[in-house]
Design a protein around this motif. Structure first.
Motif, PDB file in Angstrom:
ATOM      1  N   MET A 104       0.839  -1.211   0.000  1.00 12.06           N
ATOM      2  CA  MET A 104       0.000   0.000   0.000  1.00 12.06           C
ATOM      3  C   MET A 104       0.871   1.257   0.000  1.00 12.06           C
ATOM      4  O   MET A 104       0.590   2.211  -0.718  1.00 12.06           O
ATOM      5  CB  MET A 104      -0.950  -0.027   1.209  1.00 12.06           C
ATOM      6  N   THR A 141     -11.500   4.753   1.212  1.00 16.36           N
ATOM      7  CA  THR A 141     -12.822   4.336   1.697  1.00 16.36           C
ATOM      8  C   THR A 141     -13.409   5.424   2.592  1.00 16.36           C
ATOM      9  O   THR A 141     -12.718   5.959   3.453  1.00 16.36           O
ATOM     10  CB  THR A 141     -12.690   3.016   2.484  1.00 16.36           C
ATOM     11  N   GLY A 146     -18.126   1.971   0.914  1.00 21.42           N
ATOM     12  CA  GLY A 146     -17.408   0.738   0.591  1.00 21.42           C
ATOM     13  C   GLY A 146     -16.263   0.981  -0.383  1.00 21.42           C
ATOM     14  O   GLY A 146     -15.528   1.954  -0.269  1.00 21.42           O
ATOM     15  N   GLY A 147     -16.128   0.073  -1.358  1.00 26.52           N
ATOM     16  CA  GLY A 147     -15.016   0.163  -2.296  1.00 26.52           C
ATOM     17  C   GLY A 147     -15.303   1.055  -3.507  1.00 26.52           C
ATOM     18  O   GLY A 147     -14.606   0.972  -4.514  1.00 26.52           O
ATOM     19  N   VAL A 171     -11.673   3.235   6.886  1.00 27.33           N
ATOM     20  CA  VAL A 171     -10.534   2.317   7.012  1.00 27.33           C
ATOM     21  C   VAL A 171      -9.266   3.050   6.579  1.00 27.33           C
ATOM     22  O   VAL A 171      -9.188   3.501   5.432  1.00 27.33           O
ATOM     23  CB  VAL A 171     -10.683   1.090   6.074  1.00 27.33           C
ATOM     24  N   TRP A 214     -10.092  -2.416  14.700  1.00 25.01           N
ATOM     25  CA  TRP A 214      -9.735  -3.384  13.641  1.00 25.01           C
ATOM     26  C   TRP A 214      -9.563  -4.762  14.266  1.00 25.01           C
ATOM     27  O   TRP A 214      -8.454  -5.213  14.548  1.00 25.01           O
ATOM     28  CB  TRP A 214      -8.457  -2.940  12.923  1.00 25.01           C
ATOM     29  N   SER A 380      -8.928 -11.944   2.997  1.00 24.61           N
ATOM     30  CA  SER A 380      -9.176 -10.495   2.864  1.00 24.61           C
ATOM     31  C   SER A 380      -9.136 -10.071   1.390  1.00 24.61           C
ATOM     32  O   SER A 380      -9.721  -9.054   1.009  1.00 24.61           O
ATOM     33  CB  SER A 380      -8.117  -9.698   3.633  1.00 24.61           C
ATOM     34  N   ASP A 388     -17.062  -8.653  -6.412  1.00 25.44           N
ATOM     35  CA  ASP A 388     -18.404  -8.518  -7.008  1.00 25.44           C
ATOM     36  C   ASP A 388     -18.567  -7.127  -7.616  1.00 25.44           C
ATOM     37  O   ASP A 388     -19.115  -6.949  -8.701  1.00 25.44           O
ATOM     38  CB  ASP A 388     -19.492  -8.715  -5.943  1.00 25.44           C
ATOM     39  N   ARG A 389     -18.090  -6.126  -6.850  1.00 28.84           N
ATOM     40  CA  ARG A 389     -18.181  -4.739  -7.332  1.00 28.84           C
ATOM     41  C   ARG A 389     -17.368  -4.572  -8.620  1.00 28.84           C
ATOM     42  O   ARG A 389     -17.844  -4.010  -9.601  1.00 28.84           O
ATOM     43  CB  ARG A 389     -17.654  -3.787  -6.249  1.00 28.84           C
TER      44      ARG A 389
HETATM   45  C1  LIG Z   1      -6.861  -5.616   4.683  1.00 26.14           C
HETATM   46  C2  LIG Z   1      -7.585  -4.403   4.193  1.00 26.14           C
HETATM   47  C3  LIG Z   1      -6.946  -3.184   4.211  1.00 26.14           C
HETATM   48  C4  LIG Z   1      -7.594  -2.040   3.767  1.00 26.14           C
HETATM   49  N1  LIG Z   1      -6.927  -0.844   3.827  1.00 26.14           N
HETATM   50  C5  LIG Z   1      -7.534   0.279   3.414  1.00 26.14           C
HETATM   51  C6  LIG Z   1      -6.860   1.524   3.487  1.00 26.14           C
HETATM   52  O1  LIG Z   1      -5.721   1.611   3.911  1.00 26.14           O
HETATM   53  N2  LIG Z   1      -7.534   2.637   3.084  1.00 26.14           N
HETATM   54  C7  LIG Z   1      -8.792   2.583   2.601  1.00 26.14           C
HETATM   55  O2  LIG Z   1      -9.322   3.626   2.250  1.00 26.14           O
HETATM   56  N3  LIG Z   1      -9.469   1.415   2.511  1.00 26.14           N
HETATM   57  C8  LIG Z   1      -8.876   0.268   2.919  1.00 26.14           C
HETATM   58  N4  LIG Z   1      -9.539  -0.930   2.860  1.00 26.14           N
HETATM   59  C9  LIG Z   1     -10.932  -0.945   2.413  1.00 26.14           C
HETATM   60  C10 LIG Z   1     -11.085  -1.380   0.952  1.00 26.14           C
HETATM   61  O3  LIG Z   1     -10.377  -0.494   0.149  1.00 26.14           O
HETATM   62  C11 LIG Z   1     -12.558  -1.403   0.535  1.00 26.14           C
HETATM   63  O4  LIG Z   1     -13.119  -0.150   0.653  1.00 26.14           O
HETATM   64  C12 LIG Z   1     -13.342  -2.323   1.370  1.00 26.14           C
HETATM   65  O5  LIG Z   1     -12.724  -3.578   1.414  1.00 26.14           O
HETATM   66  C13 LIG Z   1     -14.739  -2.472   0.829  1.00 26.14           C
HETATM   67  O6  LIG Z   1     -15.504  -2.938   1.894  1.00 26.14           O
HETATM   68  P1  LIG Z   1     -17.008  -3.418   1.838  1.00 26.14           P
HETATM   69  O7  LIG Z   1     -17.008  -4.861   1.538  1.00 26.14           O
HETATM   70  O8  LIG Z   1     -17.651  -2.953   3.075  1.00 26.14           O
HETATM   71  O9  LIG Z   1     -17.661  -2.566   0.719  1.00 26.14           O
HETATM   72  P2  LIG Z   1     -18.441  -2.792  -0.606  1.00 26.14           P
HETATM   73  O10 LIG Z   1     -17.492  -2.689  -1.729  1.00 26.14           O
HETATM   74  O11 LIG Z   1     -19.494  -1.764  -0.566  1.00 26.14           O
HETATM   75  O12 LIG Z   1     -19.091  -4.220  -0.543  1.00 26.14           O
HETATM   76  C14 LIG Z   1     -20.119  -4.544   0.370  1.00 26.14           C
HETATM   77  C15 LIG Z   1     -20.924  -5.708  -0.151  1.00 26.14           C
HETATM   78  O13 LIG Z   1     -21.643  -5.300  -1.308  1.00 26.14           O
HETATM   79  C16 LIG Z   1     -21.385  -6.146  -2.391  1.00 26.14           C
HETATM   80  N5  LIG Z   1     -21.283  -5.328  -3.598  1.00 26.14           N
HETATM   81  C17 LIG Z   1     -20.774  -4.081  -3.690  1.00 26.14           C
HETATM   82  N6  LIG Z   1     -20.899  -3.622  -4.949  1.00 26.14           N
HETATM   83  C18 LIG Z   1     -21.498  -4.588  -5.647  1.00 26.14           C
HETATM   84  C19 LIG Z   1     -21.908  -4.703  -6.986  1.00 26.14           C
HETATM   85  N7  LIG Z   1     -21.718  -3.701  -7.853  1.00 26.14           N
HETATM   86  N8  LIG Z   1     -22.480  -5.859  -7.393  1.00 26.14           N
HETATM   87  C20 LIG Z   1     -22.711  -6.862  -6.522  1.00 26.14           C
HETATM   88  N9  LIG Z   1     -22.345  -6.801  -5.229  1.00 26.14           N
HETATM   89  C21 LIG Z   1     -21.751  -5.683  -4.805  1.00 26.14           C
HETATM   90  C22 LIG Z   1     -20.075  -6.869  -2.059  1.00 26.14           C
HETATM   91  O14 LIG Z   1     -20.049  -8.158  -2.602  1.00 26.14           O
HETATM   92  C23 LIG Z   1     -20.107  -6.921  -0.556  1.00 26.14           C
HETATM   93  O15 LIG Z   1     -20.748  -8.067  -0.131  1.00 26.14           O
HETATM   94  C24 LIG Z   1      -8.920  -2.107   3.280  1.00 26.14           C
HETATM   95  C25 LIG Z   1      -9.579  -3.345   3.235  1.00 26.14           C
HETATM   96  C26 LIG Z   1      -8.920  -4.490   3.686  1.00 26.14           C
HETATM   97  C27 LIG Z   1      -9.639  -5.795   3.627  1.00 26.14           C
END
Ligand SMILES: Cc1cc2nc3c(=O)[nH]c(=O)nc-3n(C[C@H](O)[C@H](O)[C@H](O)COP(=O)(O)OP(=O)(O)OC[C@H]3O[C@@H](n4cnc5c(N)ncnc54)[C@H](O)[C@@H]3O)c2cc1C
Length: 409
Positions: A104, A141, A146-147, A171, A214, A380, A388-389
């Motif tokens: 990262m 994030t 989410g992502g 996060v 965490w 992870s 999925d996203r």
């Molecule tokens: C080890 C680790 C370190 C991380 N470090 C950082 C960091 O330093 N800085 C940072 O900003 N973030 C960090 N993250 C967060 C990462 O970047 C993502 O934002 C996070 O993993 C997304 O989490 P989420 O599952 O809640 O979100 P989402 O992406 O919203 O997903 C939630 C759920 O919705 C479903 N979903 C979402 N979109 C769709 C779609 N279009 N179609 C179907 N299903 C969908 C997914 O399958 C999932 O079940 C880290 C994550 C991990 C695991």
């Protein structure tokens, strides 16, 4: 053996790419070994106590690997992405959290190197990263988003030459331990969610208030807590280029290459344990292979696919590395996003086969053949920017690109 650092200044064409990589391997090999040794020694405690891998990151500082990507003219080694990914893989074999932190950090440094050159502020920061071995964290994030990195809620507020930003950063890995943060933000209060900028901020210009802990299944040492992030400082902290370009050309490809390499390292460590288990079992049975041997073979096969996928993607990236247009193309973006999806699934598959090869010895949390930590860390991967996203985002782009007519394009 230590090769003089100035060797990296010689252009690739002068020395041949193959040799260049070998020489770089010699230059970074000893340094990487020192960091991996420190990382392996504390890996179990880091996982058990969910604590930052301080000894490993201190060793990376000592070995000057945190600034290795910074150009030689600014005090670094001018290391390439293949150099970085090789280290991510080696560290992944030793300690998943150390590898991911390194991956990262290097992704943030890549943004500085590739999009900050020519900006006095960002060049000064690059010099500091090299001289002081600053550790940079990432804030993408936000809130419940989410992502979905390509949309920001918090916007930059401008007050003459100063800016400020208040962000609900759900996060931030090693946020509390970092010396700086690279964050996305909405360009201004009246800008659309996707009209984003990137900022590189040092510790003297932000405060963090913890909002979330965490306590997770794996990657426990990344200490990816949630914070309210408050930034105030010079407007020059904002990168001159818009985030859309930085995201496509550097953030996504470098993150996916580095993350995948770290995950491949975790998978390799699991295969290593499975191999030792099968060898021991076969020795104990007078050469007779144990029933779990087929799972060991399957683990090796998955790891082979994973490494091939990463090296092919590294070649693809190297071929277009300085061609912004190609990097932003639908084909390249699809390929580099699919790398993340496939690599993360293969890492889990490999670790799972390794555990099944070891049976109960792999499942238990003690003993020399335990694979639990590797499997938990690998799990992870599919949700770090959820697969999925990604798959649903690139569905349209995949429809538009043709089916290949030949094995090689
Ligand atoms: C080890 C680790 C370190 C991380 N470090 C950082 C960091 O330093 N800085 C940072 O900003 N973030 C960090 N993250 C967060 C990462 O970047 C993502 O934002 C996070 O993993 C997304 O989490 P989420 O599952 O809640 O979100 P989402 O992406 O919203 O997903 C939630 C759920 O919705 C479903 N979903 C979402 N979109 C769709 C779609 N279009 N179609 C179907 N299903 C969908 C997914 O399958 C999932 O079940 C880290 C994550 C991990 C695991």
């Amino acid at each position: 053996m230590n090769v003089p650092e100035t060797m990296l200044e010689k252009p690739a064409a002068e020395r041949g790419i193959g040799r260049l990589l070998t020489d770089r391997g010699a230059l970074f090999g000893e340094r990487t070994k020192a960091v991996a040794t420190a990382a392996a020694a504390e890996a179990e405690a880091v996982d058990r106590e969910a604590r930052f891998p301080k000894a490993a990151i201190d060793a990376a500082r000592e070995q000057k690997l945190l600034g290795m990507q910074i150009p030689v003219a600014l005090g670094g080694f001018g290391a390439s992405i293949p150099d970085i990914t090789e280290i991510c893989y080696t560290l992944g074999r030793a300690c998943a959290s150390s590898a991911m932190i390194f991956a990262m950090h290097q992704t943030k440094v890549a943004c500085l190197v590739r999009h900050g050159t020519g900006s006095d502020y960002h060049e000064a920061l690059m010099r500091r990263v090299a001289a002081e071995q600053l550790l940079l964290a990432s804030s993408t994030t936000e809130g419940q988003n989410g992502g979905n990195i390509r949309a920001s809620a918090a916007a930059i507020a401008r007050h003459e030459a100063e800016i400020s930003l208040v962000r609900s950063a759900t996060v931030i890995s090693y946020g509390a331990e970092a010396d700086g943060i690279v964050s996305i933000a909405r360009r201004a209060d009246d800008a659309a969610a996707s009209d984003q900028v990137l900022l590189a901020v040092t510790k003297d210009h932000y405060t963090l208030e913890r909002t979330l802990g965490w306590e997770t299944l794996g990657m426990r040492g990344t200490c990816s807590a949630g914070f309210e992030l408050k930034i105030t400082g010079p407007a020059a902290m904002v990168f001159p280029e818009g985030y859309d370009k930085i995201h496509a050309q550097t953030m996504t490809p470098v993150a996916h290459l580095c993350w995948s390499s770290a995950w491949a390292g975790i998978a390799a460590a699991a295969v290593d344990r499975a191999q030792r288990f099968i060898r021991k079992a076969a020795r104990g049975a007078g050469g007779q292979m144990p029933p779990g041997a087929a799972h060991y073979t399957a683990a090796k096969m998955a790891l082979t696919k994973l490494r091939a996928l990463i090296t092919a993607s590294l070649d693809l990236y190297a071929a277009h590395e300085y061609d912004g247009h190609r990097l932003s193309s639908l084909d390249f973006q699809s390929a580099i996003n699919l790398l993340k999806v496939e690599a993360s699934e293969l890492a889990v598959e490999t670790a799972m086969h390794a555990m099944r090869a070891c049976g109960l010895s792999g499942y238990r949390n003690d003993g020399e053949f335990t694979v639990g930590r590797h499997l938990r860390d690998a799990l992870s991967a599919p949700l770090m920017i959820n697969n999925d996203r990604i798959l649903s985002n690139i569905a349209t782009a995949s429809l538009m690109s043709g089916v290949p007519a030949a094995l090689r394009d």
